[in-house]
Design an enzyme around this catalytic site. Structure first.
Site, short mmCIF file in Angstrom:
data_model
loop_
_atom_site.label_atom_id
_atom_site.label_comp_id
_atom_site.label_asym_id
_atom_site.label_seq_id
_atom_site.Cartn_x
_atom_site.Cartn_y
_atom_site.Cartn_z
N GLY A 167 0.83 -1.20 0.00
CA GLY A 167 0.00 0.00 0.00
C GLY A 167 0.86 1.25 0.00
CD GLN A 190 3.26 5.72 2.67
OE1 GLN A 190 2.28 5.20 2.16
NE2 GLN A 190 4.27 5.01 3.17
CB CYS A 229 4.97 2.19 7.28
SG CYS A 229 4.49 3.66 6.38
CG LEU A 230 6.61 1.09 1.32
CD1 LEU A 230 6.02 1.40 -0.05
CD2 LEU A 230 7.75 0.08 1.20
CG HIS A 253 -0.82 1.21 7.21
ND1 HIS A 253 0.14 0.68 8.07
CD2 HIS A 253 -0.15 2.08 6.41
CE1 HIS A 253 1.32 1.23 7.78
NE2 HIS A 253 1.18 2.07 6.77
CD GLU A 254 -1.37 2.43 2.68
OE1 GLU A 254 -0.93 3.58 2.57
OE2 GLU A 254 -0.64 1.47 2.98
CG HIS A 310 0.05 6.77 5.39
ND1 HIS A 310 1.22 7.23 5.96
CD2 HIS A 310 0.25 5.45 5.19
CE1 HIS A 310 2.08 6.22 6.09
NE2 HIS A 310 1.51 5.13 5.63
NI NI Z 1 2.43 3.26 5.54
#
Ligand code: NI
Length: 171
Positions: free
Chosen positions: A46, A51, A92-93, A134-135, A138
């Site tokens: 995701g 991000q 998470c990236l 999660h997304e 963000h």
């Molecule tokens: Ni993330």
């Protein structure tokens, strides 16, 4: 298509609230395409626009894996209903090298617009439900580490500092 530069914690863009998308044009679709490419290249399941430094309410998700890819491009997503509890390990990236179990809802019903502005409603459970939560977090400027207890959060800060130092040494 292009790979986009990933923002990492504690970049302030990651703690900012994203704005609603109102124009469903080629600019939006190009951004989504680049985000999808960036997510697959990472690889990740995701990616939310903040991000990559864009404060727009757009997320891309694919929890299907290589066997059964299931790409979701969700504009202005929101959770309508939730149920149950889940404690999946998340990463998470934007927080490289750190993973932790996070308390989430086990089931969600979400509503979003597709890249042409059409309304979609969808139910999700398991990993996909976690991904949506999660997304969408963000877009509110919230990272999964913000959902940890204060003790775990302070442990995270120490560990993350070390991870970042090690990465610097490798450069
Ligand atoms: Ni993330």
């Amino acid at each position: 298509m292009a790979l986009l530069r990933m923002r990492h914690y504690p970049d302030p863009v990651l703690s900012s609230v994203a704005e609603a998308v109102t124009e469903f044009d080629d600019t939006l679709r190009t951004l989504a395409t680049d985000m999808v490419e960036t997510m697959y290249a990472a690889p990740g399941v995701g990616l939310a626009a903040p991000q990559i430094g864009v404060l727009k309410r757009l997320v891309v998700i694919d929890c299907g894996g290589e066997e059964e890819p299931e790409l979701i491009e969700a504009v202005n997503p929101e959770i309508l209903e939730r149920d149950g509890e889940s404690y999946e390990e998340e990463g998470c990236l934007s927080v490289p090298g750190y993973y932790a179990q996070v308390k989430r809802s086990a089931w969600v019903r979400v509503r979003y617009q597709n890249l042409h502005g059409e309304m979609v409603e969808q139910e999700a459970e398991g990993l996909l439900a976690v991904c949506f939560q999660h997304e969408i977090d963000h877009l509110e400027g919230k990272l999964f580490v913000d959902r940890l207890s204060s003790l775990k959060k302070s442990l995270f800060r120490k560990k993350y500092k070390k991870i970042m130092e090690q990465q610097q040494e490798q450069l």
